[in-house]
Design a protein around this motif. Structure first.
Motif, short mmCIF file in Angstrom:
data_model
loop_
_atom_site.label_atom_id
_atom_site.label_comp_id
_atom_site.label_asym_id
_atom_site.label_seq_id
_atom_site.Cartn_x
_atom_site.Cartn_y
_atom_site.Cartn_z
N ALA A 46 -34.44 -15.53 34.43
CA ALA A 46 -35.59 -14.85 34.73
C ALA A 46 -36.49 -14.73 36.11
N PHE A 93 -34.61 -7.29 31.96
CA PHE A 93 -34.98 -8.45 30.78
C PHE A 93 -34.97 -7.90 29.60
N GLY A 110 -33.25 -9.30 26.51
CA GLY A 110 -33.92 -9.74 25.25
C GLY A 110 -33.26 -9.24 24.47
N PHE A 128 -38.52 -12.59 27.10
CA PHE A 128 -38.54 -12.21 27.82
C PHE A 128 -39.21 -10.62 28.35
#
Length: 389
Positions: A242, A257, A261, A297
């Motif tokens: 990240a 992201f 995630g 995330f």
């Protein structure tokens, strides 16, 4: 994005994490027990407590979030130090020093109410410190090699637990603290991750007894274990991914992201419900690394969109103040809470916090403590006093 620029979403997210830890002084479980018919206070109490074994509450996300953000910050920290002229030797000296301080500070805070040093390493700071040098070593690797390292680490950790068989002579209540008919015990493959009957528990029965102790270590009451630093490293690696994305000058960060995630959470849920690996925070199972990492995330995505993209900052300034001094906030949450509360009892009276009624006493006293801690953090922020290691 310039490497020297602070990423507000990271400070705000870190501030939220520290606030949730500091807010333990509200003792919402006590409020809920005083109001047993209230589903509202029951919900809040659940999310300020750790689940008994498998599953997740909001409170369970504090440690993985703090750990995840260590990984997020690493690329920025390294870039900043290199820009100041640090060479490889100085970087490694800093990493080793930081790791040692984190481990020892964790031991110190765990020993505050013990008659001798409490040599355990399952707390957040110690877990981060144990894995931090390896994270730094991986920090310069390519994205492909990082994914390979993460997958290999989690599979090897899963396999080690799966292959370990507890000696029958040790599988009793006095050695494990867990009744054979405890409702959270698993059967089949998942039983290798049962509380205090797993590889990490067996390791600690040997390792922790190498240190001076008041009595022989048999088990941790919560099931926490030293070896959890290995999959915790996996959480830091996810944070490293990240951080690298945040460091890039690209416009698709939010989508990346969300994809990462969502993928992590999906895989973890499949592993959990298939009985291959339960989602257990207390021993940081590989499924927990993936599940909590996916949620981290998503949370970072929200703050990145609000603070970095939309530049909605003012409502989060109070969290930013906490997040920019997260280590100071962490120490406060573990040291001065009881000191402040005790002095209020002495100087103002035992029932100073009962003016809203006895059921809400801890809510009032906790709010007083939180306000005082935040004012201290704001003063440090204004004076540019930031505690770092």
């Amino acid at each position: 994005m310039a490497s020297s620029k602070r990423i507000l979403s990271v400070d705000i997210y870190r501030g939220l994490v520290m606030f949730l830890m500091m807010a333990e002084v509200w003792h919402l479980s006590k409020v809920s027990s005083n109001l047993p018919e209230s589903s509202f206070w029951s919900f809040l109490a659940f999310n300020q407590s750790h689940v008994a074994w498998a599953g997740c509450s909001l409170h369970d996300l504090i440690q993985p979030s703090f750990t995840f953000l260590v990984g997020v910050a690493l690329p920025f920290s390294v870039a900043r130090r290199i820009s100041k002229g640090d060479d490889s030797k100085n970087l490694w000296l800093h990493v080793i020093k930081r790791a040692a301080i984190l481990v020892l500070l964790g031991v110190f805070l765990r020993s505050m109410y013990s008659s001798i040093t409490n040599w355990t390493f399952e707390d957040t700071l110690s877990q981060i410190g144990l894995g931090y040098p390896i994270l730094f070593l991986l920090g310069s690797k390519s994205e492909r090699k990082l994914w390979i390292a993460l997958v290999a680490l989690l599979i090897a950790y899963w396999l080690a637990f799966f292959l370990y068989e507890i000696p029958p002579s040790l599988n009793n209540l006095s050695n494990t603290g867990v009744s054979p008919d405890w409702q959270h015990n698993y059967s089949g493959i998942a039983s290798h991750w049962n509380k205090n009957t797993n590889l990490a528990w067996a390791f600690d029965r040997w390792f922790l007894n190498l240190f001076p102790r008041e009595s022989v270590f048999n088990f941790n009451g919560g099931g926490y274990a030293t070896l959890s630093f290995i999959p915790t490293l996996g959480t830091m690696i996810l944070g490293l991914f990240a951080g690298r994305i945040l460091l890039e000058d690209s416009s698709d960060k939010i989508m990346r992201f969300v994809k990462i995630g969502g993928s992590l959470i999906t895989i973890s849920l499949v592993l959990h419900f298939a009985g291959i690996n339960p989602i257990v925070k207390r021993i940081w199972t590989p499924s927990w690394t993936l599940f909590s990492g996916g949620l981290c995330f998503f949370i970072l995505t929200l703050f990145h969109w609000l603070a970095d993209k939309k530049e909605i900052i003012k409502p989060f300034n109070w969290l930013k103040i906490i997040g920019m001094n997260s280590l100071a906030a962490y120490v406060m949450a573990h040291t001065i809470d009881s000191f402040i509360h005790k002095n209020f009892q002495i100087h103002i009276g035992e029932n100073y916090a009962s003016f809203l009624g006895m059921p809400y006493q801890t809510l009032v006293s906790g709010s007083v403590i939180l306000i005082m801690e935040w004012l201290l953090l704001r003063w440090m922020y204004q004076k540019k006093i930031f505690i770092k290691v």
